[in-house]
Design an enzyme around this catalytic site. Structure first.
Site, PDB file in Angstrom:
ATOM      1  N   LEU A  34       0.827  -1.216   0.000  1.00 12.33           N
ATOM      2  CA  LEU A  34       0.000   0.000   0.000  1.00 12.33           C
ATOM      3  C   LEU A  34       0.859   1.264   0.000  1.00 12.33           C
ATOM      4  O   LEU A  34       0.823   2.073   0.923  1.00 12.33           O
ATOM      5  CB  LEU A  34      -0.986   0.008   1.186  1.00 12.33           C
ATOM      6  CG  LEU A  34      -2.057  -1.073   1.158  1.00 12.33           C
ATOM      7  CD1 LEU A  34      -3.012  -0.910   2.337  1.00 12.33           C
ATOM      8  CD2 LEU A  34      -2.859  -1.063  -0.158  1.00 12.33           C
ATOM      9  N   THR A 133       7.376  -5.347 -18.320  1.00 13.31           N
ATOM     10  CA  THR A 133       6.977  -4.273 -19.228  1.00 13.31           C
ATOM     11  C   THR A 133       7.740  -4.334 -20.544  1.00 13.31           C
ATOM     12  O   THR A 133       8.863  -4.873 -20.586  1.00 13.31           O
ATOM     13  CB  THR A 133       7.239  -2.922 -18.529  1.00 13.31           C
ATOM     14  OG1 THR A 133       7.186  -1.883 -19.488  1.00 13.31           O
ATOM     15  CG2 THR A 133       8.628  -2.860 -17.901  1.00 13.31           C
ATOM     16  N   ASP A 134       7.165  -3.733 -21.584  1.00 13.41           N
ATOM     17  CA  ASP A 134       7.896  -3.628 -22.859  1.00 13.41           C
ATOM     18  C   ASP A 134       9.021  -2.606 -22.773  1.00 13.41           C
ATOM     19  O   ASP A 134       9.887  -2.554 -23.647  1.00 13.41           O
ATOM     20  CB  ASP A 134       6.929  -3.266 -24.004  1.00 13.41           C
ATOM     21  CG  ASP A 134       6.206  -1.927 -23.827  1.00 13.41           C
ATOM     22  OD1 ASP A 134       6.350  -1.283 -22.769  1.00 13.41           O
ATOM     23  OD2 ASP A 134       5.483  -1.523 -24.767  1.00 13.41           O
ATOM     24  N   GLU A 135       9.016  -1.777 -21.697  1.00 12.23           N
ATOM     25  CA  GLU A 135       9.998  -0.693 -21.626  1.00 12.23           C
ATOM     26  C   GLU A 135      11.427  -1.212 -21.445  1.00 12.23           C
ATOM     27  O   GLU A 135      12.386  -0.487 -21.669  1.00 12.23           O
ATOM     28  CB  GLU A 135       9.614   0.302 -20.521  1.00 12.23           C
ATOM     29  CG  GLU A 135       8.224   0.849 -20.772  1.00 12.23           C
ATOM     30  CD  GLU A 135       7.835   2.045 -19.917  1.00 12.23           C
ATOM     31  OE1 GLU A 135       8.720   2.759 -19.435  1.00 12.23           O
ATOM     32  OE2 GLU A 135       6.621   2.253 -19.752  1.00 12.23           O
ATOM     33  N   TYR A 159      13.271   3.331 -14.075  1.00 11.57           N
ATOM     34  CA  TYR A 159      12.164   2.367 -13.975  1.00 11.57           C
ATOM     35  C   TYR A 159      12.447   1.144 -14.840  1.00 11.57           C
ATOM     36  O   TYR A 159      12.434   0.003 -14.364  1.00 11.57           O
ATOM     37  CB  TYR A 159      10.838   3.027 -14.395  1.00 11.57           C
ATOM     38  CG  TYR A 159       9.738   2.019 -14.696  1.00 11.57           C
ATOM     39  CD1 TYR A 159       9.237   1.181 -13.692  1.00 11.57           C
ATOM     40  CD2 TYR A 159       9.218   1.881 -15.986  1.00 11.57           C
ATOM     41  CE1 TYR A 159       8.243   0.237 -13.977  1.00 11.57           C
ATOM     42  CE2 TYR A 159       8.222   0.946 -16.264  1.00 11.57           C
ATOM     43  CZ  TYR A 159       7.748   0.133 -15.260  1.00 11.57           C
ATOM     44  OH  TYR A 159       6.771  -0.806 -15.535  1.00 11.57           O
ATOM     45  N   LYS A 163      13.207  -2.805 -13.835  1.00 12.55           N
ATOM     46  CA  LYS A 163      12.369  -3.931 -14.282  1.00 12.55           C
ATOM     47  C   LYS A 163      13.224  -4.930 -15.070  1.00 12.55           C
ATOM     48  O   LYS A 163      13.058  -6.145 -14.941  1.00 12.55           O
ATOM     49  CB  LYS A 163      11.214  -3.426 -15.151  1.00 12.55           C
ATOM     50  CG  LYS A 163      10.133  -2.653 -14.419  1.00 12.55           C
ATOM     51  CD  LYS A 163       9.403  -3.454 -13.362  1.00 12.55           C
ATOM     52  CE  LYS A 163       8.503  -4.527 -13.942  1.00 12.55           C
ATOM     53  NZ  LYS A 163       7.701  -5.204 -12.887  1.00 12.55           N
TER      54      LYS A 163
HETATM   55  P1  NAD Z   1       0.847   0.403  -9.739  1.00  7.73           P
HETATM   56  O1  NAD Z   1       1.939   1.374  -9.418  1.00  7.73           O
HETATM   57  O2  NAD Z   1      -0.517   0.909 -10.027  1.00  7.73           O
HETATM   58  O3  NAD Z   1       0.697  -0.652  -8.536  1.00  7.73           O
HETATM   59  C1  NAD Z   1       1.787  -1.233  -7.911  1.00  7.73           C
HETATM   60  C2  NAD Z   1       1.284  -1.923  -6.647  1.00  7.73           C
HETATM   61  O4  NAD Z   1       2.419  -2.547  -6.005  1.00  7.73           O
HETATM   62  C3  NAD Z   1       0.694  -0.949  -5.623  1.00  7.73           C
HETATM   63  O5  NAD Z   1      -0.487  -1.487  -5.092  1.00  7.73           O
HETATM   64  C4  NAD Z   1       1.770  -0.842  -4.550  1.00  7.73           C
HETATM   65  O6  NAD Z   1       1.243  -0.578  -3.254  1.00  7.73           O
HETATM   66  C5  NAD Z   1       2.396  -2.216  -4.630  1.00  7.73           C
HETATM   67  N1  NAD Z   1       3.802  -2.244  -4.145  1.00  7.73           N
HETATM   68  C6  NAD Z   1       4.785  -1.363  -4.439  1.00  7.73           C
HETATM   69  N2  NAD Z   1       5.917  -1.719  -3.812  1.00  7.73           N
HETATM   70  C7  NAD Z   1       5.642  -2.856  -3.127  1.00  7.73           C
HETATM   71  C8  NAD Z   1       6.406  -3.717  -2.302  1.00  7.73           C
HETATM   72  N3  NAD Z   1       7.705  -3.467  -2.046  1.00  7.73           N
HETATM   73  N4  NAD Z   1       5.810  -4.800  -1.769  1.00  7.73           N
HETATM   74  C9  NAD Z   1       4.492  -5.056  -1.994  1.00  7.73           C
HETATM   75  N5  NAD Z   1       3.719  -4.269  -2.753  1.00  7.73           N
HETATM   76  C10 NAD Z   1       4.296  -3.181  -3.333  1.00  7.73           C
HETATM   77  O7  NAD Z   1       1.414  -0.463 -10.957  1.00  7.73           O
HETATM   78  P2  NAD Z   1       0.632  -1.162 -12.142  1.00  7.73           P
HETATM   79  O8  NAD Z   1       0.477  -0.185 -13.244  1.00  7.73           O
HETATM   80  O9  NAD Z   1      -0.541  -1.851 -11.601  1.00  7.73           O
HETATM   81  O10 NAD Z   1       1.721  -2.222 -12.601  1.00  7.73           O
HETATM   82  C11 NAD Z   1       1.741  -3.544 -12.062  1.00  7.73           C
HETATM   83  C12 NAD Z   1       2.891  -4.310 -12.704  1.00  7.73           C
HETATM   84  O11 NAD Z   1       2.720  -4.326 -14.124  1.00  7.73           O
HETATM   85  C13 NAD Z   1       4.251  -3.657 -12.448  1.00  7.73           C
HETATM   86  O12 NAD Z   1       5.183  -4.694 -12.242  1.00  7.73           O
HETATM   87  C14 NAD Z   1       4.563  -2.914 -13.739  1.00  7.73           C
HETATM   88  O13 NAD Z   1       5.944  -2.835 -13.956  1.00  7.73           O
HETATM   89  C15 NAD Z   1       3.892  -3.815 -14.751  1.00  7.73           C
HETATM   90  N6  NAD Z   1       3.425  -3.163 -15.986  1.00  7.73           N
HETATM   91  C16 NAD Z   1       2.646  -2.032 -15.924  1.00  7.73           C
HETATM   92  C17 NAD Z   1       2.184  -1.461 -17.105  1.00  7.73           C
HETATM   93  C18 NAD Z   1       1.291  -0.249 -17.099  1.00  7.73           C
HETATM   94  O14 NAD Z   1       0.982   0.296 -18.161  1.00  7.73           O
HETATM   95  N7  NAD Z   1       0.811   0.211 -15.950  1.00  7.73           N
HETATM   96  C19 NAD Z   1       2.522  -2.034 -18.345  1.00  7.73           C
HETATM   97  C20 NAD Z   1       3.306  -3.195 -18.353  1.00  7.73           C
HETATM   98  C21 NAD Z   1       3.750  -3.749 -17.171  1.00  7.73           C
HETATM   99  P1  TYD Z   2       2.915   7.273 -18.867  1.00  7.13           P
HETATM  100  O1  TYD Z   2       1.450   7.109 -18.714  1.00  7.13           O
HETATM  101  O2  TYD Z   2       3.698   7.913 -17.770  1.00  7.13           O
HETATM  102  O3  TYD Z   2       3.509   5.837 -19.251  1.00  7.13           O
HETATM  103  P2  TYD Z   2       5.011   5.421 -19.756  1.00  7.13           P
HETATM  104  O4  TYD Z   2       5.941   6.528 -19.486  1.00  7.13           O
HETATM  105  O5  TYD Z   2       5.280   4.226 -18.917  1.00  7.13           O
HETATM  106  O6  TYD Z   2       4.864   5.099 -21.219  1.00  7.13           O
HETATM  107  O7  TYD Z   2       3.174   8.123 -20.174  1.00  7.13           O
HETATM  108  C1  TYD Z   2       2.679   7.714 -21.434  1.00  7.13           C
HETATM  109  C2  TYD Z   2       3.235   8.690 -22.464  1.00  7.13           C
HETATM  110  O8  TYD Z   2       2.651   9.974 -22.241  1.00  7.13           O
HETATM  111  C3  TYD Z   2       4.727   8.887 -22.359  1.00  7.13           C
HETATM  112  O9  TYD Z   2       5.259   9.058 -23.670  1.00  7.13           O
HETATM  113  C4  TYD Z   2       4.875  10.164 -21.570  1.00  7.13           C
HETATM  114  C5  TYD Z   2       3.655  10.972 -21.978  1.00  7.13           C
HETATM  115  N1  TYD Z   2       3.097  11.873 -20.945  1.00  7.13           N
HETATM  116  C6  TYD Z   2       2.812  13.202 -21.284  1.00  7.13           C
HETATM  117  O10 TYD Z   2       3.011  13.648 -22.436  1.00  7.13           O
HETATM  118  N2  TYD Z   2       2.276  13.997 -20.315  1.00  7.13           N
HETATM  119  C7  TYD Z   2       2.043  13.561 -19.041  1.00  7.13           C
HETATM  120  O11 TYD Z   2       1.577  14.347 -18.170  1.00  7.13           O
HETATM  121  C8  TYD Z   2       2.333  12.195 -18.717  1.00  7.13           C
HETATM  122  C9  TYD Z   2       2.093  11.656 -17.337  1.00  7.13           C
HETATM  123  C10 TYD Z   2       2.859  11.386 -19.718  1.00  7.13           C
END
Ligand code: NAD
Ligand code: TYD
Length: 352
Positions: A34, A133-135, A159, A163
């Site tokens: 959390l 992630t694809d990043e 980040y 990952k």
């Molecule tokens: P988020 O930031 O919304 O949620 C992360 C969750 O992990 C939170 O509930 C946080 O409290 C919990 N957390 C953080 N540190 C922790 C720890 N040390 N121990 C236990 N819990 C912890 O992230 P998300 O967008 O839901 O992403 C989830 C996973 O998917 C991540 O591994 C992220 O790298 C991966 N991912 C996300 C995206 C995206 O677009 N959001 C895309 C591809 C992969």
């Molecule tokens: P984001 O949602 O932070 O995801 P990621 O960086 O993991 O791809 O951002 C998506 C794209 O949008 C990224 O190219 C950064 C851009 N972005 C903005 O242009 N303005 C913003 O305020 C934010 C948060 C992101």
């Protein structure tokens, strides 16, 4: 039978838990620290449901994780827990190293000890699924083909580097210890419960608040958008049938420049919730300083998961983005509750 989900109070994790329990009697043990990104309100509909056991804690707490594994004896561990926001990793990479690298390592150690002590079918059938992630693949120029699973890791932000390191650790536990792992590398997700620091929910929130819609640089950076429930379905498919030690790319075949995403959001909002001023939300678009090291383009070739496991996204960008706007309009109380306190301090630091 049960599964242990880490990070199940975050955006994707909570969608995964809700989708899982909509369709299964198998208990979910949800371990989440959390942080600012974890939100138990996402799971409110599960209050009183014995199939959901929430434990507040850190994946880096090996004693706690070992105790949970011993107590609940899950057949799988799914690791969603992470620090996930690129901009935060630029302002303060420390937590990213701690959770994404050290935390994943400690989790792997606890899981390895648990798995070693299993036998028979329990040992053969056990899985650790690591959500990534694809990043990690770095950036593409406009003409390069989309990332396949063979693409070299070239992370460019703290980040994505953290990952990538966690992916490498997971891989090494398969090759060195035989731990039954699978890793998924997914493109940008969007949908309900997305924290409004990420592009899509931030734009919806700022538009309705009458604030600037910040576009980094020229807005021509490309992301490959996937509706979150499609990601959850892909993870279930990989858990059920993914080959051990393999990685699976997950993506929506939806490459869009940021400026186009923002314009689409403004147009849908103009239709569904027009501004009282009578002006279009498009007028709030503001170009701001670019993100340092900003990756130009991500694109996922999701052919492998389709060929091997038959997974394909159900939503197009057009259907998913409309559903998302509708969800945010119907859940303004959820947004209000989190857009306060610590979140506002972060917005101040990021955008001042
Ligand atoms: P988020 O930031 O919304 O949620 C992360 C969750 O992990 C939170 O509930 C946080 O409290 C919990 N957390 C953080 N540190 C922790 C720890 N040390 N121990 C236990 N819990 C912890 O992230 P998300 O967008 O839901 O992403 C989830 C996973 O998917 C991540 O591994 C992220 O790298 C991966 N991912 C996300 C995206 C995206 O677009 N959001 C895309 C591809 C992969
Ligand atoms: P984001 O949602 O932070 O995801 P990621 O960086 O993991 O791809 O951002 C998506 C794209 O949008 C990224 O190219 C950064 C851009 N972005 C903005 O242009 N303005 C913003 O305020 C934010 C948060 C992101």
């Amino acid at each position: 039978m049960s599964i242990l989900v880490t990070g199940g109070a975050g955006f994707i994790g909570s969608n995964f838990v809700l989708d899982w329990l909509a369709d299964s009697e198998e208990t979910v043990i949800n371990l989440d620290k959390l942080t600012y990104a974890g939100n138990l309100q996402n799971l409110e509909s599960l209050n009183g449901d014995g199939r959901h056991v929430f434990v507040r804690g850190d994946i880096g707490d090996q004693v706690l994780v070992s105790r949970l594994l011993e107590e609940y004896r899950p057949r799988a561990v799914l690791n969603f827990a992470a620090e996930s926001h690129v901009d935060r990793s630029i302002l303060g990479p420390d937590e990213f190293v701690q959770t994404n690298i050290v935390g994943t390592f400690r989790l792997l150690e606890a899981v390895r000890a648990y798995w070693n002590a299993l036998d028979g079918d329990a040992k053969t059938d056990f899985r650790l699924l690591h959500v990534s992630t694809d990043e990690v693949y770095g950036t593409l120029n406009a003409s390069e083909p989309a990332f396949t699973e063979e693409h070299q890791y070239q992370p460019n932000s703290p980040y994505s580097a953290s990952k990538a390191a966690s992916d490498h650790l997971v891989r090494s536990y398969f090759h060195t210890y035989g731990l039954p792992v699978v890793t998924t590398n997914c493109s940008n997700n969007y949908g309900p419960y997305h924290f409004p620091e990420k592009l899509i929910p931030l734009i919806i929130h700022n538009a309705l608040a009458g604030s600037a819609l910040p576009i980094y640089g020229d807005g021509q950076q490309v992301r490959d958008w996937l509706y979150v429930s499609d990601h959850c379905a892909a993870i279930r498919a990989v858990l059920a049938g993914g080959r051990l030690g393999e990685t699976y790319n997950i993506g929506g075949w939806n490459e869009k420049p940021n400026i186009e995403v923002v314009r689409t959001l403004c147009t849908i909002l103009d239709e569904l919730s027009p501004a009282e001023t009578g002006k279009s939300y498009l007028e709030q678009i503001t170009f701001v300083k670019d993100r340092p090291g900003h990756d130009r383009r991500y694109a996922i070739d999701a052919g492998k998961i389709e060929r091997e496991l038959g997974w394909k996204p159900a939503e197009t960008f057009e259907t998913g983005i409309r559903k998302t706007v509708e969800w945010y309009l119907a859940n303004q109380a959820w947004v209000k509750n989190i857009t306060s306190g610590q979140y506002l301090e972060w917005v101040e630091a990021q955008y001042s």
